[in-house]
Motif scaffolding. Structure first.
Motif, short mmCIF file in Angstrom:
data_model
loop_
_atom_site.label_atom_id
_atom_site.label_comp_id
_atom_site.label_asym_id
_atom_site.label_seq_id
_atom_site.Cartn_x
_atom_site.Cartn_y
_atom_site.Cartn_z
N LEU A 63 -5.09 -4.30 2.67
CA LEU A 63 -6.23 -3.83 1.88
C LEU A 63 -5.77 -3.39 0.50
CD1 LEU A 63 -9.18 -3.04 1.54
CD2 LEU A 63 -8.66 -0.86 2.67
N ARG A 64 -4.65 -2.69 0.42
CA ARG A 64 -4.13 -2.25 -0.87
C ARG A 64 -3.84 -3.45 -1.78
NH1 ARG A 64 -1.22 2.20 -2.63
NH2 ARG A 64 -2.73 3.36 -1.33
N HIS A 65 -3.24 -4.50 -1.21
CA HIS A 65 -2.96 -5.71 -1.99
C HIS A 65 -4.25 -6.33 -2.49
CE1 HIS A 65 -0.88 -9.31 -3.29
NE2 HIS A 65 -1.75 -10.05 -2.60
N SER A 66 -5.25 -6.41 -1.62
CA SER A 66 -6.52 -6.99 -2.01
C SER A 66 -7.19 -6.20 -3.13
CB SER A 66 -7.46 -7.06 -0.80
OG SER A 66 -8.74 -7.51 -1.17
N LEU A 67 -7.17 -4.88 -3.01
CA LEU A 67 -7.78 -4.03 -4.04
C LEU A 67 -7.03 -4.15 -5.37
CD1 LEU A 67 -8.59 -0.83 -1.94
CD2 LEU A 67 -10.23 -2.47 -2.87
N ASN A 68 -5.72 -4.23 -5.29
CA ASN A 68 -4.94 -4.39 -6.52
C ASN A 68 -5.25 -5.73 -7.19
OD1 ASN A 68 -3.24 -2.09 -7.11
ND2 ASN A 68 -2.19 -2.49 -5.18
N GLU A 69 -5.44 -6.77 -6.39
CA GLU A 69 -5.81 -8.07 -6.95
C GLU A 69 -7.17 -8.00 -7.66
OE1 GLU A 69 -5.66 -10.94 -3.79
OE2 GLU A 69 -3.68 -11.66 -4.46
N LYS A 118 -7.90 -8.59 -11.63
CA LYS A 118 -8.82 -9.65 -12.02
C LYS A 118 -10.03 -9.13 -12.79
CE LYS A 118 -11.37 -13.60 -10.09
NZ LYS A 118 -11.69 -14.37 -8.85
N PHE A 119 -10.58 -8.00 -12.32
CA PHE A 119 -11.85 -7.52 -12.88
C PHE A 119 -11.75 -6.26 -13.73
CE2 PHE A 119 -13.00 -9.66 -8.80
CZ PHE A 119 -13.64 -10.76 -9.35
N GLY A 120 -10.60 -5.58 -13.66
CA GLY A 120 -10.41 -4.41 -14.51
C GLY A 120 -10.91 -3.11 -13.87
N ILE A 121 -10.72 -2.03 -14.62
CA ILE A 121 -11.01 -0.71 -14.07
C ILE A 121 -12.51 -0.47 -13.91
CG2 ILE A 121 -11.11 0.52 -16.29
CD1 ILE A 121 -9.40 2.75 -14.85
N ASP A 122 -13.35 -1.13 -14.71
CA ASP A 122 -14.79 -0.94 -14.57
C ASP A 122 -15.26 -1.39 -13.19
OD1 ASP A 122 -15.30 0.24 -16.99
OD2 ASP A 122 -15.65 -1.65 -18.03
N LEU A 134 -8.33 3.54 -6.84
CA LEU A 134 -7.91 2.62 -5.77
C LEU A 134 -7.74 3.36 -4.44
CD1 LEU A 134 -5.31 0.43 -7.69
CD2 LEU A 134 -7.35 -0.43 -6.54
N ARG A 135 -7.08 4.50 -4.48
CA ARG A 135 -6.83 5.25 -3.25
C ARG A 135 -8.14 5.73 -2.63
NH1 ARG A 135 -4.82 5.71 1.53
NH2 ARG A 135 -4.25 7.83 2.17
N ALA A 136 -9.07 6.21 -3.45
CA ALA A 136 -10.34 6.69 -2.92
C ALA A 136 -11.13 5.55 -2.28
CB ALA A 136 -11.15 7.36 -4.02
N ILE A 137 -11.15 4.40 -2.95
CA ILE A 137 -11.86 3.24 -2.40
C ILE A 137 -11.22 2.83 -1.07
CG2 ILE A 137 -12.36 0.79 -2.77
CD1 ILE A 137 -12.48 1.48 -5.81
N GLU A 138 -9.90 2.80 -1.05
CA GLU A 138 -9.17 2.43 0.15
C GLU A 138 -9.52 3.35 1.32
OE1 GLU A 138 -4.59 1.26 0.72
OE2 GLU A 138 -4.90 3.38 0.25
N VAL A 139 -9.52 4.66 1.06
CA VAL A 139 -9.84 5.63 2.11
C VAL A 139 -11.28 5.44 2.59
CG1 VAL A 139 -10.17 8.08 2.59
CG2 VAL A 139 -8.12 7.32 1.39
N CYS A 140 -12.20 5.21 1.67
CA CYS A 140 -13.60 4.99 2.05
C CYS A 140 -13.72 3.82 3.02
CB CYS A 140 -14.46 4.74 0.82
SG CYS A 140 -14.74 6.16 -0.25
#
Length: 303
Positions: free
Chosen positions: A125-131, A135-139, A165-171
């Motif tokens: 999941l972390r790898h996917s979120l980083n990708e 690709k799409f930026g911080i917005d 990223l961490r908050a999204i991952e935890v959610c």
């Protein structure tokens, strides 16, 4: 027989309000040392842009967690909590008081209250979120977090992609908002905490901020930022003062505009700090000119 009481004197408040100078006066009066709770002053490469104490100030009172790490180091709030608590226990063997100074609310909360336990990271999941971030930026991250946890979205540093990223991952892993997992359970501490907040009238604070930025530029902030430009991808450099100059180096804005943006973004940061600290009813507020009143408050709180 009850052990002698120990005290942690926390000096906090918005940027440029005068925390360093006041903390040094307190530490001198109390005969103790200072622990920095400013998450950017940890890094030795960031000398000008983070307003680290001057060399003479560092000689006057010993400081800890000031320019002790490289910006390439892996260091987080949990590391700070653990290391700072160990140090506080050591310092308390020599003096009942230890002073903590800084404006990073998350780090102060970790030291005073402890940090909550969250689900372990999922590498896939972390790898996917980083990708997605690449690709799409911080917005894109901001939009995702706003959907998943609007409460945390309203208080997190929206410029810090790692926290997003961490908050999204935890959610996603927990199936519930990140904010709902922050139990804010007080962890036991072996010392009493005395919290002192420093503030000034808004106009005076903003004037101090503008003056500090001008002083940083005069001292060579532009050259310092240029020397770190090749490392701009590091989270430690996602910091007011550096990111605006990076935009100037990229040709996106003029130098004058970069300087004005630094002042504007620093004012916004100060407002966010004050919003964070306003949640804490245990903070007793003073101006940085009230040394005698603060010392009296510490004495009254030490009984």
């Amino acid at each position: 027989m009850e052990a002698d009481p120990k005290f942690l004197v926390v000096v906090t408040g918005p940027t440029a309000v005068g925390k360093t100078a006041l903390a040094i006066k307190l530490a001198t009066k109390l005969g103790t040392e200072i622990i920095s709770a400013d998450s950017r002053q940890f890094y030795k490469e960031l000398k000008i842009g983070t307003a680290v104490p001057e060399p003479l100030q560092l000689q006057e009172v010993k400081h800890h967690f000031v320019q002790n790490l490289s910006i390439k180091s892996s260091f987080n709030v949990a590391d700070f909590e653990q290391q700072a608590l160990t140090l506080i226990n050591e310092l308390h063997t020599m003096n009942p008081y230890v002073v903590v100074a800084g404006g990073s609310g998350l780090y102060i909360d970790a030291l005073c209250k402890g940090i909550d336990d969250f689900p372990d990271a999922d590498p896939d999941l972390r790898h996917s979120l980083n990708e997605q971030y690449e690709k799409f930026g911080i917005d894109y991250l901001r939009g995702q977090l706003k959907l998943l946890d609007p409460d945390y979205y309203n208080e997190v540093d929206l410029a810090n992609h790692k926290r997003l990223l961490r908050a999204i991952e935890v959610c996603i892993i927990a199936g519930q908002p990140y904010s709902s997992l922050r139990k804010n359970l007080l962890r036991p501490r072996s010392f009493k905490i005395i919290k002192i907040g420093l503030n000034l009238p808004r106009q005076e604070l903003f004037e101090r901020i503008a003056l500090r930025v001008d002083q940083m530029m005069a001292e060579g902030l532009e050259a310092e930022a240029r020397s770190l430009y090749h490392l701009r991808h590091l989270n430690a450099l996602n910091t007011v003062g550096y990111k605006e100059l990076f935009s100037y180096f990229d040709g996106e804005i003029s130098l004058d505009r970069a300087i004005e943006d630094i002042k504007t973004n620093t004012r916004r940061y100060a407002k966010r700090q004050l919003t964070w600290f306003a949640r804490d009813a245990s903070i007793k507020w003073f101006t940085p000119y009230q040394l005698d009143e603060i010392l009296n408050f510490i004495a009254a709180s030490s009984v």
